[in-house]
Design a protein around this motif. Structure first.
Motif, PDB file in Angstrom:
ATOM      1  N   MET A  58      21.209  17.961 -32.610  1.00 34.73           N
ATOM      2  CA  MET A  58      22.275  17.068 -33.086  1.00 34.73           C
ATOM      3  C   MET A  58      22.198  15.719 -32.367  1.00 34.73           C
ATOM      4  O   MET A  58      21.640  15.604 -31.299  1.00 34.73           O
ATOM      5  N   GLN A  59      22.793  14.703 -32.975  1.00 39.00           N
ATOM      6  CA  GLN A  59      22.884  13.395 -32.306  1.00 39.00           C
ATOM      7  C   GLN A  59      24.172  12.695 -32.710  1.00 39.00           C
ATOM      8  O   GLN A  59      24.794  13.030 -33.716  1.00 39.00           O
ATOM      9  N   ASN A  60      24.565  11.698 -31.890  1.00 43.75           N
ATOM     10  CA  ASN A  60      25.745  10.867 -32.176  1.00 43.75           C
ATOM     11  C   ASN A  60      27.007  11.659 -32.521  1.00 43.75           C
ATOM     12  O   ASN A  60      27.620  11.442 -33.552  1.00 43.75           O
ATOM     13  N   VAL A  61      27.375  12.568 -31.643  1.00 39.86           N
ATOM     14  CA  VAL A  61      28.674  13.225 -31.797  1.00 39.86           C
ATOM     15  C   VAL A  61      29.681  12.332 -31.080  1.00 39.86           C
ATOM     16  O   VAL A  61      29.784  12.332 -29.854  1.00 39.86           O
ATOM     17  N   LEU A  62      30.364  11.517 -31.868  1.00 40.05           N
ATOM     18  CA  LEU A  62      31.226  10.473 -31.299  1.00 40.05           C
ATOM     19  C   LEU A  62      32.615  10.555 -31.911  1.00 40.05           C
ATOM     20  O   LEU A  62      32.786  11.097 -32.991  1.00 40.05           O
ATOM     21  N   ARG A  63      33.580   9.987 -31.197  1.00 34.77           N
ATOM     22  CA  ARG A  63      34.956   9.965 -31.728  1.00 34.77           C
ATOM     23  C   ARG A  63      35.476   8.532 -31.793  1.00 34.77           C
ATOM     24  O   ARG A  63      34.939   7.628 -31.135  1.00 34.77           O
ATOM     25  N   GLN A  64      36.502   8.329 -32.618  1.00 36.06           N
ATOM     26  CA  GLN A  64      37.132   7.006 -32.702  1.00 36.06           C
ATOM     27  C   GLN A  64      37.916   6.740 -31.415  1.00 36.06           C
ATOM     28  O   GLN A  64      38.356   7.679 -30.751  1.00 36.06           O
ATOM     29  N   ASP A  65      38.099   5.472 -31.102  1.00 35.80           N
ATOM     30  CA  ASP A  65      38.835   5.099 -29.891  1.00 35.80           C
ATOM     31  C   ASP A  65      40.341   5.161 -30.151  1.00 35.80           C
ATOM     32  O   ASP A  65      40.979   4.140 -30.357  1.00 35.80           O
ATOM     33  N   SER A  66      40.893   6.373 -30.186  1.00 39.54           N
ATOM     34  CA  SER A  66      42.341   6.451 -30.388  1.00 39.54           C
ATOM     35  C   SER A  66      42.961   7.314 -29.285  1.00 39.54           C
ATOM     36  O   SER A  66      42.342   8.250 -28.783  1.00 39.54           O
ATOM     37  N   VAL A  67      44.205   6.955 -28.940  1.00 36.31           N
ATOM     38  CA  VAL A  67      44.890   7.605 -27.819  1.00 36.31           C
ATOM     39  C   VAL A  67      45.603   8.872 -28.296  1.00 36.31           C
ATOM     40  O   VAL A  67      46.236   8.879 -29.340  1.00 36.31           O
ATOM     41  N   ARG A  68      45.457   9.937 -27.542  1.00 38.24           N
ATOM     42  CA  ARG A  68      46.205  11.170 -27.783  1.00 38.24           C
ATOM     43  C   ARG A  68      47.050  11.450 -26.558  1.00 38.24           C
ATOM     44  O   ARG A  68      46.781  10.935 -25.482  1.00 38.24           O
TER      45      ARG A  68
END
Lengths: 472, 98
Positions: free
Chosen positions: B61-71
């Motif tokens: 796999m590659q580029n397992v990324l998340r959006q820059d949002s606050v939880r």
């Protein structure tokens, strides 16, 4: 000097992301201790990191701005060390295959090129608080796991001035491209120069000392200068420099050895199995390249060439992106560019400094400044009134024409009205008038002053001069 | 081929880096085990891998990324729940000299 100075610079920049690097905890500064933590950034067993795309974007943007090669395939590693600011006892960082490599930054008007060795992405550590006299230290993990960028130069810097110039230019670029706020006092930009000396022409590097705790550009210059002096004294006396980390002490203006760091580090890097590789394809790279704004150096050159500004003005106006943008916008309406520059470098920067506001927070707009310049040009108000109008617009956002009307500031350029006042002044100061007629040129200045006083500074000075000479 | 040999001193160094206190017997035992493990690696080293790209990850796999949002984060009490010692909402640790 007998020695050649060799300096390499390591900087850590907190990236402008809303959430941390591997979790959704907020990165907002100044929150209650340990209120921005979760199982991921605290390293609880079973938690898994997921990388923030924005942080990777920021590194790619920086790598492009610093002329680096962007790695098409990048991997992450664990850097292991035992310290209480690190809850997992390892920091997720990059060792092999960092995101950016082999770039450069030109400083001192392009006369010196500092090579960039690498740029990588890693997580920040928590913050330790020491209380004088207590047997414990306190840890706040709010900053732990926030996204951090490390930029390392080759040992190309040769003096304290160059070290300061490098950090000044780098900070300006990081702000232009919006990846870091560049605040050295709050620690969002930290710099660690390593300094060594060697005899001119020597092949081997000397033993280096690394400086920490530098929280202003002035401290970079002073700290490095002190260290150069300290090491040359040791060498002059036939001694040897010890490899160590030294802390810059602002109060005493000296550097102090940090003995706790004497033990050699053994980080035992190994690949971070919780993260898969990051692959940057053409589309991603092109998107980042297309979004890159004009950088400070290019803008400086354009301001000199296109607006005919002195190099000094171009430097001041381009130090921050928002001031440079503001100048461009005013210059599109007002074509006496040096006048525009004077207003921005003078009144605008003075008020920004005094109020501590950013341009955005103030009420000043390019249209307002252009209108004030036009009012002076047309002779509606004199320069003194114009400065008052500027200040009021800055604070309240009122339009210049309204301020001029409300405060009755319009310059008196009406010949009939001025004539009456001037005749009165001559009559009241007959002795001074005599002096002028007898050839004492300086006496005219006094009479002009009296007319200005009578008109509360609103008389058109050129017209007052002309009329006074006629009537005398 | 180089024969790898791990000394007892190295084992003690690695233990120190991880802040592990080893007894006499454990130090002996781990030194013996380390050497056994390295012997197995020597066997693996017999394979010619000069033409093989190093594996950075077993998953393709590659580029397992998340959006820059606050939880939302954990309540402070839960953050500090496992702390051996605390002080005013901070973790408290033995004094670190700087």
């Amino acid at each position: 000097m007998k020695y050649e100075v060799v300096i390499g610079m390591e900087i850590h920049a907190q990236l402008l992301t809303k959430s941390k690097l591997f979790c959704g905890c907020s990165t907002e500064f100044g929150a209650e201790p340990n209120s921005q933590c979760c199982p991921i950034c605290l390293g609880f067993p079973g938690s898994l990191p997921v990388m923030n795309r924005k942080a990777v974007d920021h590194i790619i943007t920086t790598a492009l701005a610093l002329n680096c090669t962007v790695a098409r395939e990048s991997i992450f590693a664990r850097k292991n060390y035992f310290y209480p600011d690190l809850p997992k006892a390892y920091q997720i960082s990059q060792d092999d295959q960092p995101l950016g490599e082999r770039g450069y930054l030109d400083i001192m008007d392009g006369s010196r090129r500092i090579k960039i060795r690498r740029i990588h992405l890693e997580e920040d550590a928590g913050k330790l608080v020491h209380i004088e006299g207590e047997p414990f230290s306190l840890v706040d993990y709010n900053r732990g796991g926030a996204s951090l960028m490390e930029i390392v130069t080759e040992p190309d810097i040769r003096s304290a001035e160059e070290a300061a110039a490098y950090i000044t230019e780098l900070r300006s670029i990081l702000r232009y491209i919006g990846v870091c706020d560049g605040n050295m006092e709050e620690g969002s930009l930290r710099c660690e120069p390593n300094i060594s000396l060697r005899l001119h022409g020597a092949k081997e590097f000397g033993v280096k000392a690394e400086l920490k705790n530098i929280n202003s550009i002035r401290a970079v210059q002073r700290g490095v200068a002190y260290e150069i002096e300290r090491q040359s004294q040791i060498l002059d006396e036939g001694g040897t420099v010890i490899q160590e980390t030294r802390r810059w002490d602002e109060a005493s203006g000296t550097t102090i050895s940090m003995r706790s760091k004497e033990e050699a580090h053994d980080y035992r890097y190994f690949s971070e199995a919780d993260l898969v590789r990051v692959v940057v394809d053409d589309a991603w790279l092109n998107r980042m390249a297309a979004a890159l704004p004009e950088l400070p150096q290019a803008r400086r050159e354009r301001f000199i060439a296109a607006y005919g500004l002195p190099a000094y003005d171009a430097g001041v106006l381009t130090e921050s992106k928002e001031i440079g943008d503001f100048f461009d916008k005013v210059a599109a309406i007002s074509h006496d560019y040096k006048v525009v520059s004077n207003w921005i470098m003078g009144e605008l920067m003075r008020l920004l400094n005094e109020t501590g506001q950013s341009l955005e927070q103030s009420h000043m707009t390019p249209e307002v400044l252009a209108e004030i310049i036009a009012l002076v040009d047309k002779g509606t108000i004199n320069l003194k009134s114009a400065k008052e109008v500027f200040e009021e617009s800055f604070h309240t956002g009122k339009t210049p024409s309204k301020i001029v009307a409300d405060r009755g500031m319009a310059q008196i350029s009406d010949e009939a009205a001025l004539s009456g006042i001037i005749e009165g002044v001559i009559a009241a100061n007959s002795k001074v008038a005599e002096d002028f007629r007898a050839g004492k040129e300086a006496a005219l200045g006094f009479l002009v002053g009296q007319v200005m006083k009578e008109t509360r500074g609103q008389a058109n000075p050129a017209m007052v001069n002309k009329l006074l000479r006629e009537k005398l | 081929m180089m024969t790898m040999k791990v000394s007892r001193k190295e084992v003690e160094h690695v233990a120190f880096l991880s802040r592990l206190a080893l007894s006499e017997r454990e130090a002996e035992e781990f030194t013996r085990q380390f050497n056994q493990i390295f012997k197995q690696f020597e066997k693996l080293n017999e394979l010619d891998t000069s033409q093989v790209e190093p594996t950075s990850h077993v998953l393709q796999m590659q580029n397992v990324l998340r959006q820059d949002s606050v939880r939302s984060s954990l309540p402070i009490d839960e953050v500090l729940a496992n702390a051996p010692d605390r002080e005013d909402g901070y973790f408290s640790v033995p004094r670190i000299m700087e």
